[in-house]
Scaffold this active site. Sequence first.
Site, short mmCIF file in Angstrom:
data_model
loop_
_atom_site.label_atom_id
_atom_site.label_comp_id
_atom_site.label_asym_id
_atom_site.label_seq_id
_atom_site.Cartn_x
_atom_site.Cartn_y
_atom_site.Cartn_z
CG ASP A 159 -56.68 3.63 19.56
OD1 ASP A 159 -57.86 3.72 19.20
OD2 ASP A 159 -55.76 3.30 18.79
CG HIS A 187 -56.22 1.78 15.36
ND1 HIS A 187 -56.70 2.60 16.35
CD2 HIS A 187 -56.79 2.24 14.21
CE1 HIS A 187 -57.51 3.50 15.83
NE2 HIS A 187 -57.58 3.31 14.52
N1 LIG Z 1 -54.82 4.82 13.00
C1 LIG Z 1 -55.76 5.68 13.33
O1 LIG Z 1 -55.91 5.99 14.52
C2 LIG Z 1 -56.64 6.33 12.31
C3 LIG Z 1 -57.48 7.39 12.69
C4 LIG Z 1 -58.30 7.95 11.73
C5 LIG Z 1 -58.30 7.50 10.42
N2 LIG Z 1 -57.48 6.48 10.09
C6 LIG Z 1 -57.42 5.97 8.71
O2 LIG Z 1 -56.69 6.91 7.91
C7 LIG Z 1 -57.04 6.73 6.54
C8 LIG Z 1 -57.30 8.05 5.86
O3 LIG Z 1 -58.42 8.68 6.42
P1 LIG Z 1 -59.00 10.04 5.82
O4 LIG Z 1 -60.13 10.44 6.69
O5 LIG Z 1 -57.92 11.03 5.57
O6 LIG Z 1 -59.58 9.50 4.43
P2 LIG Z 1 -59.92 10.33 3.10
O7 LIG Z 1 -60.73 9.45 2.25
O8 LIG Z 1 -60.42 11.69 3.45
O9 LIG Z 1 -58.49 10.53 2.47
C9 LIG Z 1 -57.73 9.46 2.03
C10 LIG Z 1 -56.88 9.97 0.89
O10 LIG Z 1 -56.02 8.90 0.51
C11 LIG Z 1 -55.88 8.95 -0.87
N3 LIG Z 1 -55.41 7.65 -1.35
C12 LIG Z 1 -56.11 6.51 -1.56
N4 LIG Z 1 -55.31 5.55 -2.04
C13 LIG Z 1 -54.07 6.07 -2.09
C14 LIG Z 1 -52.81 5.59 -2.52
N5 LIG Z 1 -52.67 4.35 -2.98
N6 LIG Z 1 -51.75 6.41 -2.46
C15 LIG Z 1 -51.87 7.66 -2.02
N7 LIG Z 1 -53.05 8.20 -1.60
C16 LIG Z 1 -54.12 7.42 -1.65
C17 LIG Z 1 -57.26 9.31 -1.38
O11 LIG Z 1 -57.22 9.85 -2.70
C18 LIG Z 1 -57.69 10.33 -0.35
O12 LIG Z 1 -57.36 11.65 -0.73
C19 LIG Z 1 -58.25 5.77 6.55
O13 LIG Z 1 -57.81 4.46 6.27
C20 LIG Z 1 -58.74 5.86 7.99
O14 LIG Z 1 -59.45 4.74 8.37
C21 LIG Z 1 -56.64 5.89 11.00
O1 LIG Z 2 -62.50 4.19 13.34
C1 LIG Z 2 -62.07 4.41 12.20
O2 LIG Z 2 -62.39 3.74 11.23
C2 LIG Z 2 -61.15 5.58 11.99
C3 LIG Z 2 -60.04 5.59 12.96
O3 LIG Z 2 -59.33 4.38 12.99
C4 LIG Z 2 -60.46 5.98 14.36
O4 LIG Z 2 -60.10 5.27 15.31
O5 LIG Z 2 -61.13 7.02 14.50
#
Ligand SMILES: NC(=O)c1ccc[n+]([C@@H]2O[C@H](COP(=O)([O-])OP(=O)(O)OC[C@H]3O[C@@H](n4cnc5c(N)ncnc54)[C@H](O)[C@@H]3O)[C@@H](O)[C@H]2O)c1
Ligand SMILES: O=C(O)C[C@H](O)C(=O)O
Length: 329
Positions: A159, A187
């Site tokens: 962010d 967030h």
């Molecule tokens: N804080 C932020 O700014 C931010 C930014 C982007 C994404 N995210 C979050 O990050 C997370 C992951 O996003 P992504 O695009 O990599 O998703 P994705 O679906 O591509 O990958 C997630 C992975 O987590 C694994 N997983 C699920 N449950 C699990 C567990 N209990 N233990 C271990 N692994 C597990 C899945 O098998 C998958 O491979 C999401 O919750 C997304 O919303 C946060």
């Molecule tokens: O917005 C989402 O769900 C993914 C991540 O937290 C983001 O900010 O891009």
Amino acid sequence: MKDPITVSITGAAGQIGYALLFRIASGAVFGPDQPVNLRLIEIEPALPALNGVVMELDDCAFPLLREVVPTADLNEGFRGTNWALLVGSVPRKAGMERGDLLGINGKIFTGQGKAIARNAAKDVRVLVVGNPCNTNALIAMNNADGVPKERFFAMTRLDENRAKSQLAKKASVHHSKVTNLCIWGNHSATQYPDFTNAKINGRPVADVISHVEWLKNDFIKTVQQRGAAIIAARGASSAASAANAAIDTVKSLITPTPAGDWHSVAVCSDGSYGIEKGLIASMPIRTIEDGKWEVVQGVPVDAFSREKIDASIKELQEERDAVKDLLPK
Ligand SMILES: NC(=O)c1ccc[n+]([C@@H]2O[C@H](COP(=O)([O-])OP(=O)(O)OC[C@H]3O[C@@H](n4cnc5c(N)ncnc54)[C@H](O)[C@@H]3O)[C@@H](O)[C@H]2O)c1
Ligand SMILES: O=C(O)C[C@H](O)C(=O)O
């Protein structure tokens, strides 16, 4: 050569994992003289995909990469870890808020918090990326008996980077010229990107961008909604920029913050700025040295900012109350 540092990454076969692992293994996070062990944690069904990622790590022949352990076992995954990057969880789809994921993802973080407490190195630090990251970090922290609360973080750096990029575009300057940008609160769509204290080329933002209505409305909304805009455009949530922000967060926590500046990361509130103690909330942070950080005090909070910060804290309190069953008494 230094002793290797051990980094555990959950969700290592996911989108963010794919954008993150190779940069850590290359030395881009901990430096060119710091060997790295990787413990890659996935759920059982994703282990075949994770093994493909491990094959690719092998094929990079990274000079700094030592041991790579792919596993679905949390004890093995967090054994001896110095940095636990908790990414693994389900991302939201179009039309959802991040908080809607609490019911699906929240419970993942009880077992992980406990496993970190049992297995990690004494100096472990934990960065939660998986959404809703603030409250997931709260769950992990409260389940990790014996691990000091100041070792838990949730990611709001994406962010901050988004906000800097928006301000830089509007002011027609390079984003490196934007400093002192704090994301306050959650967030989520209530987060507050604080333009009132941010600077462009060392000057208050409002001296450079005179369009105050844009700052108060479009700017804030664009940052709050950027994640949703990316999901709408890509059909999947941000991954490369999220991995990049995780790297920025770790680097900012292991490197002294430049004088006068701060960085955004959600930490366990000590009550500063009237933010309820114990919540994981984003605020201005300075790193003094690797392993030692503090909340920057004395950042002016005007009436406009107060209202925005309070709204986001209220949402964090509601999320905390919604997961009370996952928080040990
Ligand atoms: N804080 C932020 O700014 C931010 C930014 C982007 C994404 N995210 C979050 O990050 C997370 C992951 O996003 P992504 O695009 O990599 O998703 P994705 O679906 O591509 O990958 C997630 C992975 O987590 C694994 N997983 C699920 N449950 C699990 C567990 N209990 N233990 C271990 N692994 C597990 C899945 O098998 C998958 O491979 C999401 O919750 C997304 O919303 C946060
Ligand atoms: O917005 C989402 O769900 C993914 C991540 O937290 C983001 O900010 O891009």
